[in-house]
Design an enzyme around this catalytic site. Structure first.
Site, short mmCIF file in Angstrom:
data_model
loop_
_atom_site.label_atom_id
_atom_site.label_comp_id
_atom_site.label_asym_id
_atom_site.label_seq_id
_atom_site.Cartn_x
_atom_site.Cartn_y
_atom_site.Cartn_z
N ILE A 288 0.76 -1.06 -0.04
CA ILE A 288 0.16 -0.05 0.09
C ILE A 288 0.99 1.39 0.01
CG2 ILE A 288 -1.80 1.33 1.20
CD1 ILE A 288 -2.45 -1.48 2.59
N GLU A 290 1.05 4.13 0.83
CA GLU A 290 0.41 5.19 1.72
C GLU A 290 0.78 6.65 1.67
OE1 GLU A 290 4.40 4.02 3.40
OE2 GLU A 290 2.72 2.76 3.08
N ASP A 332 -19.23 28.55 -24.35
CA ASP A 332 -20.21 29.51 -24.73
C ASP A 332 -19.59 30.39 -25.59
OD1 ASP A 332 -22.52 30.91 -24.62
OD2 ASP A 332 -21.50 32.39 -23.13
N ASN A 719 10.39 2.96 2.63
CA ASN A 719 8.78 3.69 2.25
C ASN A 719 8.89 4.93 2.90
OD1 ASN A 719 8.15 1.35 1.08
ND2 ASN A 719 6.81 0.67 2.69
N ASP A 723 11.55 6.90 -0.48
CA ASP A 723 10.47 6.97 -1.38
C ASP A 723 9.70 8.09 -1.55
OD1 ASP A 723 11.02 4.53 -1.90
OD2 ASP A 723 9.05 3.65 -1.53
#
Length: 888
Positions: A288, A290, A332, A719, A723
């Site tokens: 995961i 996170e 528009d 992590n 990372d």
């Protein structure tokens, strides 16, 4: 009184029938009756939607799949006694929730803005006498007196009108004031834009006066219907939110499978249950990413800051990426593609008719003596003026405003002309004569100037101005004038003609002076397209983004502007609002693929078009500035409002506001959005490849019953420390050169097949290098092997981040130092790793041994191998692509 029904065709009913249905009279209501109706039907204001509670918004955040996954990851982290990881995840969840709630609270201001558009007071007849009534207290059946410059407080059926013109651009999108006439005979199915017997709440009277009976108040008005359309719109799930949700679902499935596989293999090897459980949980946490939601939010926020400097204010973060994925921009016309200001572009007088030609204004200025009387007639037969509080803006009818702007271009001041040649008489414009006349004292003479429709003015002319003086008008002259007028009209120009008559007296108020006139000339005017828009439309086209015009104007005008801007191309179709209203959903879904212009379109029809585009798989953007654009702005994947000319409700309904009202800013926004999308993919690829390398490293060790190359604390440190910073730096990577030559990505997931392939291959390369390092160190002891594996996987991911800047170009073809943030993040992350290895207490806490020089050399060599292999793959792919292109 009969209950009000919004389907009643008030515009086509006779006045007597309207009065009977509403149980009122031309003397107005009594105060007592008005009070009863106010109590029964409620105040004349828009209903406010009940806002969501904070708890309701919080629950909507918590039940999001990605948030559920993160909560689960936090629980697993605490169960591993990794409180730091758990707290970080909870902080991420909290930040995302707070930001989302703040954004939603801002969006709730939309209907509040609509409510403020109602006029404050109006003049009504109560008990037969004029009374100043608070707009909120106006009721159905009230008789309202309408004066020049007034804001209309409710939907009103006209009883009487005199030269009445109403500017309805905020409701219909038309830049020219609409002529209103209480006596017009209309059909029941007449469109909103053609209901000349009605005036509507929130519009403005630019000329004339009238009196009418209120047929609808509050939410029953046309603006109320628009408010209801906005109110009924569900918040659309944006592409980036869908894709991140998809990522979460995939990762959940992968995490569960990995846990099961680890358990199954460990059970077969009869490993102890508790260590096996800890290993499985650490892998589940590692799969995961996170940091992905927080990183994505930061990437989007930085994109917002960049785009704000270029004139695009983003109200909702996902709008940055969504516009980058846009496949259709519904624009528009008035004020978006055009200047929202009538401008005289062509004119003809004197010898032009005999030569059967008309001139552009710039050309006419160079021989101004031929056109001075035409310009003077336009300046004097005119009731508009410049706004003293807003230089360059017009007070009054836009058509008349164009004439005083023309006067200024010719080097004259219309106010000076009015002082020199004072007005002594006026016969106002009306819809029957289609003419207006004013008389002015010029020296000892009185000169009348008449303007109006070409046919109506020619019908009262007996002479024509020429270079050689006035002479009798001939049939050939009339035919020439009409031909030039028709040519102008075919070019989407609004044509006005002018004539004069000399008098020897000041006419009486009721005197008819509109006969025996001398024809002076004609002018053609339009709301011109913005010069820069054509290039912007072409850029969008090359980027695979189709531009579609949706306007309240007529087909001829709309197609002419669209053709000039490159929006309408050969083979494209054009449809009107009445045709859209009769179509089934299936038919509409078919025609939206080839239609580039929609004309005479109502707010409900704009909404239908946007929804049809979405049903056919398009990522639809809608630009606009008026109240009538608000429902479609909110329904579109991304609504883009004009900041200068846009109404408050348009801005509040939109996801993005252009501060300069410049269509070209959308091109920058598309490029910025694509950059954000590309960078988020880089972040995902970087994070997932690293996580897969961790999983493969542990999984292979478990399969072959080897000792764990990495501990749970090692995985968590990688992590968090090595990372996160490089991922953030990749999120601000400069855009690649060809980003606006690529087609939009319509996929509903961030996991395109190419990305999955790259993530798996790159993860295998890093895992292989990590396992080799582990076995080299394991020859000495387990701690050395784990230390080498830990350092290798950390440094290989740092080096590997350079390779993530492009999936097609090699590192050597890009300036390594162009992304200074990436260089800085790698230096900081490497510093954290060295701190962990060389500071003894920290190293011992991570259960690592010391490393000698030879081991460090092996670590750096192995860390570089994955990057080298990835770059080799890019080079081979590039060579193969070039050969394929040469062969084709």
């Amino acid at each position: 009184m009969d209950d009000y029904h919004s389907t009643t065709p008030w515009h086509s009913l006779e006045i007597e029938e309207v009065m009977k249905k509403l149980n009122t009279s031309k003397e107005g209501l009594s105060d007592a009756e008005a009070a009863i109706r106010l109590k029964k039907n409620g105040p004349n204001k828009l209903r406010k939607k009940r806002n969501k509670s904070i708890w309701h918004m919080l629950w909507e955040q918590i039940k999001d799949p990605m948030i559920i996954i993160l909560i689960g990851a936090a629980i697993l982290s605490f169960s591993l006694k990794e409180e730091l990881e758990g707290f970080v995840i909870l902080i991420i969840i909290s930040i995302n929730g707070v930001v989302s709630i703040i954004q939603e609270k801002k969006a709730e201001a939309s209907l509040e803005s609509l409510r403020k558009m109602t006029a404050s007071y109006a003049i009504c007849l109560r008990q037969g006498e004029e009374s100043k009534v608070l707009a909120e207290d106006i009721v159905v059946g009230d008789i309202v007196i309408l004066e020049d410059g007034a804001k209309i407080p409710a939907d009103i059926r006209l009883i009487d009108s005199s030269s009445l013109k109403v500017l309805e651009s905020s409701l219909t999108g038309e830049s020219v004031s609409s002529i209103k006439d209480s006596d017009d005979d209309l059909q029941d199915d007449c469109s909103l834009l053609d209901r000349t017997t009605m005036v509507y709440a929130s519009t403005f009277i630019t000329y004339g006066r009238g009196i009418g009976v209120v047929v609808a108040t509050g939410m029953d008005t046309e603006i109320g219907h628009i408010a209801q359309l906005i109110d009924d719109q569900d918040e659309l799930e944006t592409p980036i939110k869908k894709k991140l949700t998809s990522v979460g679902k995939v990762l959940t499935i992968v995490g569960i499978l990995i846990c099961l596989i680890i358990f199954a293999i460990g059970y077969l090897y009869k490993q102890p249950l508790v260590p096996l459980l800890m290993t499985a949980i650490s892998l589940a946490i590692s799969i995961i990413p996170e940091g992905l939601p927080a990183t994505s939010t930061i990437v989007l926020a930085l994109g917002v800051q960049r785009m704000a400097k270029q004139g695009a204010i983003i109200r909702k973060l996902p709008a940055v990426e969504t516009l980058g994925s846009a496949t259709v921009i519904c624009s528009d016309k008035t004020g978006t593609l055009t200047l929202n200001q009538m401008v005289v572009t062509n004119m003809a007088s004197n010898g032009d008719f005999t030569q059967n030609k008309y001139r552009k204004v710039k050309e006419a200025i160079s021989i101004k003596e031929n056109y001075e009387e035409l310009v003077q007639a336009g300046a004097l037969c005119n009731n508009s003026s410049f706004d003293p509080d807003n230089p360059g803006h017009i007070l009054g009818d836009p058509t008349e405003g164009a004439l005083i702007m023309l006067t200024k271009e010719f080097g004259k001041d219309h106010e000076d002309l009015e002082d020199i040649y004072p007005r002594v008489f006026e016969k106002p414009f009306d819809s029957e004569r289609k003419r207006m006349t004013t008389a002015h004292k010029i020296g000892d003479n009185v000169v009348c100037y008449t303007k109006g429709a070409v046919d109506e003015v020619l019908s009262v002319c007996t002479k024509i101005v020429t270079k050689d003086g006035d002479r009798p008008i001939t049939k050939a002259d009339v035919d020439s004038v009409k031909k030039l007028s028709d040519n102008m009209a075919e070019g989407a120009l609004r044509v006005l003609s002018f004539a004069k008559r000399n008098l020897d007296h000041i006419p009486d108020d009721e005197e008819n002076v509109e006969f025996d006139l001398t024809f002076i000339g004609i002018v053609g005017m339009m709301d011109p397209p913005r010069e820069e828009v054509k290039a912007a439309v072409k850029t969008c086209y090359n980027a695979g983004v189709r531009t579609v015009m949706i306007t309240g104007d007529h087909k001829i005008t709309a197609v002419a502007i669209a053709r000039e801007l490159g929006i309408w191309r050969n083979g494209d179709t054009v449809y009107s609002g009445s045709e859209i209203s009769e179509m089934s959903e299936d038919k509409l879904d078919k025609i939206v693929k080839t239609t580039s212009v929609y004309a005479r379109v109502s707010p409900e029809q704009k909404l239908k078009i946007v929804q049809a585009l979405q049903r056919t798989g398009e990522v639809a953007s809608m630009t606009g500035d008026g109240v009538n654009d608000a429902p479609a702005l909110k329904a579109a994947h991304i609504g883009v409002a004009m900041g200068v000319s846009g109404t408050d409700v348009a801005k509040e309904s939109a996801d993005m506001v252009l501060t300069d009202d410049n269509f070209t800013t959308i091109v920058y926004a598309v490029e910025g959005g694509r950059r954000v999308y590309s960078n988020i993919q880089k972040v995902i690829q970087f994070l997932l490849a690293g996580n897969i390398s961790e999983i493969l490293t542990i999984l292979i060790a478990v399969i072959f019953n080897f000792p764990a190359p990495l501990l749970a604390v090692h995985i968590l440190w990688v992590n968090l420390a090595t990372d996160t910073l490089p991922a953030l730096a990749l999120g601000v990577d400069p855009a690649e050169k060809d980003i606006m030559k690529r087609k939009p990505i319509k996929s509903g997931t961030l996991f395109e097949s190419d990305l999955i392939f790259r993530v798996v291959i790159q993860g295998v390369f890093i895992a292989t290098a990590t396992l080799l390092a582990f076995f080299v160190g394991y020859r000495d002891d387990l701690l050395s092997g784990q230390a080498m594996a830990f350092c290798t996987i950390a440094f290989s991911q740092l080096f590997y981040s350079f390779s993530q800047r492009s999936n097609t170009s090699t590192i050597f073809s890009k300036d390594i130092f162009r992304n200074k943030y990436l260089v800085g993040s790698i230096i900081i992350s490497a510093g954290l790793m060295f701190m962990l290895i060389f500071i003894t207490p920290i190293r011992e806490a991570f259960q690592l041994s010391t490393l000698d020089a030879d081991e460090w050399v092996i670590i750096f060599v192995l860390s570089l191998i994955p990057v080298m292999l990835i770059e080799l793959m890019k080079f081979i792919t590039m060579i193969a692509k070039r050969k394929k292109e040469q062969f084709v």
